[in-house]
Design a protein around this motif. Structure first.
Motif, short mmCIF file in Angstrom:
data_model
loop_
_atom_site.label_atom_id
_atom_site.label_comp_id
_atom_site.label_asym_id
_atom_site.label_seq_id
_atom_site.Cartn_x
_atom_site.Cartn_y
_atom_site.Cartn_z
N LEU A 118 25.63 0.43 63.95
CA LEU A 118 24.83 -0.78 63.76
C LEU A 118 24.19 -0.86 62.39
O LEU A 118 23.82 -1.94 61.93
N ILE A 119 24.03 0.28 61.72
CA ILE A 119 23.34 0.28 60.44
C ILE A 119 24.15 -0.51 59.41
O ILE A 119 25.36 -0.36 59.30
N GLU A 120 23.45 -1.37 58.69
CA GLU A 120 24.11 -2.23 57.70
C GLU A 120 23.62 -1.92 56.29
O GLU A 120 24.40 -1.58 55.42
N ASP A 121 22.31 -2.03 56.09
CA ASP A 121 21.76 -1.77 54.77
C ASP A 121 21.27 -0.33 54.71
O ASP A 121 20.27 0.01 55.32
N LEU A 122 21.97 0.51 53.95
CA LEU A 122 21.64 1.93 53.90
C LEU A 122 20.32 2.19 53.16
O LEU A 122 19.71 3.24 53.33
N LYS A 123 19.89 1.24 52.36
CA LYS A 123 18.72 1.45 51.52
C LYS A 123 17.44 0.93 52.16
O LYS A 123 16.35 1.20 51.67
N THR A 124 17.57 0.18 53.25
CA THR A 124 16.40 -0.40 53.90
C THR A 124 16.11 0.31 55.22
O THR A 124 16.99 0.44 56.06
N LYS A 125 14.88 0.75 55.37
CA LYS A 125 14.45 1.43 56.59
C LYS A 125 13.89 0.40 57.56
O LYS A 125 12.75 -0.04 57.43
N SER A 126 14.71 -0.04 58.51
CA SER A 126 14.28 -1.06 59.46
C SER A 126 13.71 -0.40 60.72
O SER A 126 13.77 0.82 60.87
N ASP A 127 13.17 -1.24 61.61
CA ASP A 127 12.67 -0.71 62.88
C ASP A 127 13.83 -0.15 63.71
O ASP A 127 14.99 -0.52 63.51
N PHE A 128 13.49 0.74 64.63
CA PHE A 128 14.51 1.42 65.43
C PHE A 128 14.74 0.69 66.74
O PHE A 128 13.80 0.22 67.37
N THR A 129 15.99 0.63 67.16
CA THR A 129 16.34 0.14 68.50
C THR A 129 16.51 1.36 69.39
O THR A 129 17.44 2.14 69.23
N GLY A 130 15.59 1.53 70.31
CA GLY A 130 15.57 2.74 71.13
C GLY A 130 14.71 3.80 70.48
O GLY A 130 14.46 3.79 69.26
N LEU A 131 14.23 4.72 71.28
CA LEU A 131 13.38 5.81 70.79
C LEU A 131 14.16 6.70 69.82
O LEU A 131 15.24 7.19 70.18
N PRO A 132 13.67 6.95 68.61
CA PRO A 132 14.36 7.85 67.69
C PRO A 132 14.46 9.26 68.27
O PRO A 132 13.50 9.77 68.86
N ILE A 133 15.61 9.88 68.11
CA ILE A 133 15.84 11.21 68.69
C ILE A 133 14.86 12.26 68.18
O ILE A 133 14.44 13.13 68.97
N PRO A 134 14.41 12.24 66.90
CA PRO A 134 13.42 13.24 66.48
C PRO A 134 12.11 13.14 67.26
O PRO A 134 11.49 14.15 67.57
N LEU A 135 11.71 11.91 67.59
CA LEU A 135 10.46 11.72 68.34
C LEU A 135 10.56 12.29 69.75
O LEU A 135 9.62 12.90 70.26
N ALA A 136 11.72 12.11 70.38
CA ALA A 136 11.94 12.69 71.71
C ALA A 136 11.89 14.21 71.64
O ALA A 136 11.25 14.87 72.47
N ALA A 137 12.53 14.77 70.61
CA ALA A 137 12.56 16.23 70.45
C ALA A 137 11.16 16.78 70.16
O ALA A 137 10.78 17.83 70.69
N LEU A 138 10.40 16.08 69.34
CA LEU A 138 9.04 16.53 69.00
C LEU A 138 8.12 16.49 70.22
O LEU A 138 7.27 17.36 70.39
N THR A 139 8.30 15.50 71.07
CA THR A 139 7.47 15.38 72.28
C THR A 139 7.71 16.58 73.20
O THR A 139 6.76 17.20 73.69
N ILE A 140 8.97 16.91 73.42
CA ILE A 140 9.30 18.04 74.29
C ILE A 140 8.92 19.38 73.66
O ILE A 140 8.34 20.25 74.31
N SER A 141 9.23 19.55 72.38
CA SER A 141 8.99 20.84 71.73
C SER A 141 7.50 21.14 71.58
O SER A 141 7.08 22.30 71.72
N THR A 142 6.68 20.10 71.32
CA THR A 142 5.23 20.35 71.22
C THR A 142 4.63 20.64 72.59
O THR A 142 3.65 21.38 72.70
N LEU A 143 5.22 20.09 73.65
CA LEU A 143 4.76 20.41 75.00
C LEU A 143 5.02 21.90 75.29
O LEU A 143 4.13 22.61 75.78
N ILE A 144 6.23 22.35 74.98
CA ILE A 144 6.58 23.76 75.21
C ILE A 144 5.72 24.67 74.33
O ILE A 144 5.20 25.70 74.78
N TYR A 145 5.56 24.28 73.06
CA TYR A 145 4.76 25.09 72.13
C TYR A 145 3.32 25.26 72.64
O TYR A 145 2.75 26.35 72.59
N SER A 146 2.75 24.18 73.12
CA SER A 146 1.33 24.19 73.49
C SER A 146 1.05 24.79 74.86
O SER A 146 0.01 25.42 75.07
N TYR A 147 1.98 24.59 75.80
CA TYR A 147 1.66 24.89 77.19
C TYR A 147 2.59 25.90 77.85
O TYR A 147 2.57 26.04 79.07
#
Length: 239
Positions: A118-147
């Motif tokens: 779907l990406i068209e303009d490589l130079k423009t950072k547009s909003d994301f459709t769907g949760l970005p995968i790094p954010l999902a990974a950070l949510t799980i990994s910080t849960l494991i790290y903390s608890y």
């Protein structure tokens, strides 16, 4: 050597550090050092942010860079957190644990595949459709790290792991919009100052709570996307 090629090497090298951190995370997970494994997923996310910024700063954004970035993300934010959550918690549920842990990897791969076509303009950072995968990974990994304490994920956080995995996976393949990081160059001085103060406050809170605060930061971002989507949907219905 071509000047553009020389510049692109810098961004691609940082992307390679992202995938290297994902690999190191998998190794530490296999050695049952889950806190270090989580730290390297967080480090991979830092490199993932930096490589995009540098590519746009040096004007070296390319299709090759997009593909390399996605391949790195599937290791660092798909395979690494899936393996981490399986070894730290889900293993005790046998094959069901394997299936549920794999959701982060499978949904993340689908999310990245959709992003790439779907990406068209490589130079423009547009909003994301769907949760970005790094954010999902950070949510799980910080849960494991903390608890993850005394060889287990402590209660009540252990109760939310599977529901959280399912929600994160569904959000990644959804069409819910998530805002891209704000560009400070486009902001007024007051806005820049406010964003900087918020980031400093988050950093100090994370230090004071030994990283525990970060899990709630990422969880809030995830949930805000859902509530914002529902709010816009209700407004659309009313109008």
């Amino acid at each position: 050597m071509n000047k553009l090629l020389t510049k692109s090497i810098i961004a691609n090298f940082i992307t390679s550090l992202n995938i290297f951190c994902g690999f190191i995370s998998i190794i530490y997970t296999s050695q049952e050092n889950y806190k270090l494994a989580a730290i390297f997923i967080i480090t991979a996310a830092i490199f993932d942010t930096i490589d995009g910024l540098i590519a746009r700063l040096l004007d070296t954004s390319s299709r090759f860079g997009v593909e390399l970035d996605s391949l790195s993300d599937i290791v660092s934010f798909g395979a690494a957190p899936s393996f981490l959550v399986y070894k730290a918690y889900a293993f005790q549920f046998d094959f069901v644990g394997i299936i549920l842990s794999s959701f982060l990897l499978i949904a993340g791969a689908m999310r990245l595949a959709r992003f790439n076509i779907l990406i068209e303009d490589l130079k423009t950072k547009s909003d994301f459709t769907g949760l970005p995968i790094p954010l999902a990974a950070l949510t799980i990994s910080t849960l494991i790290y903390s608890y993850y304490i005394d060889n287990e994920v402590i209660k009540p956080y252990s109760y939310i792991i599977f529901p959280l995995i399912i929600i994160l996976s569904l959000l990644m393949v959804s069409k819910i919009k998530y805002r891209a990081l704000p560009k400070l160059s486009n902001k007024k001085f007051i806005e820049k100052l406010l964003i900087s103060l918020i980031l400093i406050l988050i950093l100090f809170s994370a230090i004071l709570t030994n990283g525990k605060f970060l899990f709630f930061v990422f969880l809030t971002i995830v949930l805000f996307g859902i509530f914002n989507h529902l709010y816009l949907l209700l407004n659309k219905i009313r109008n």
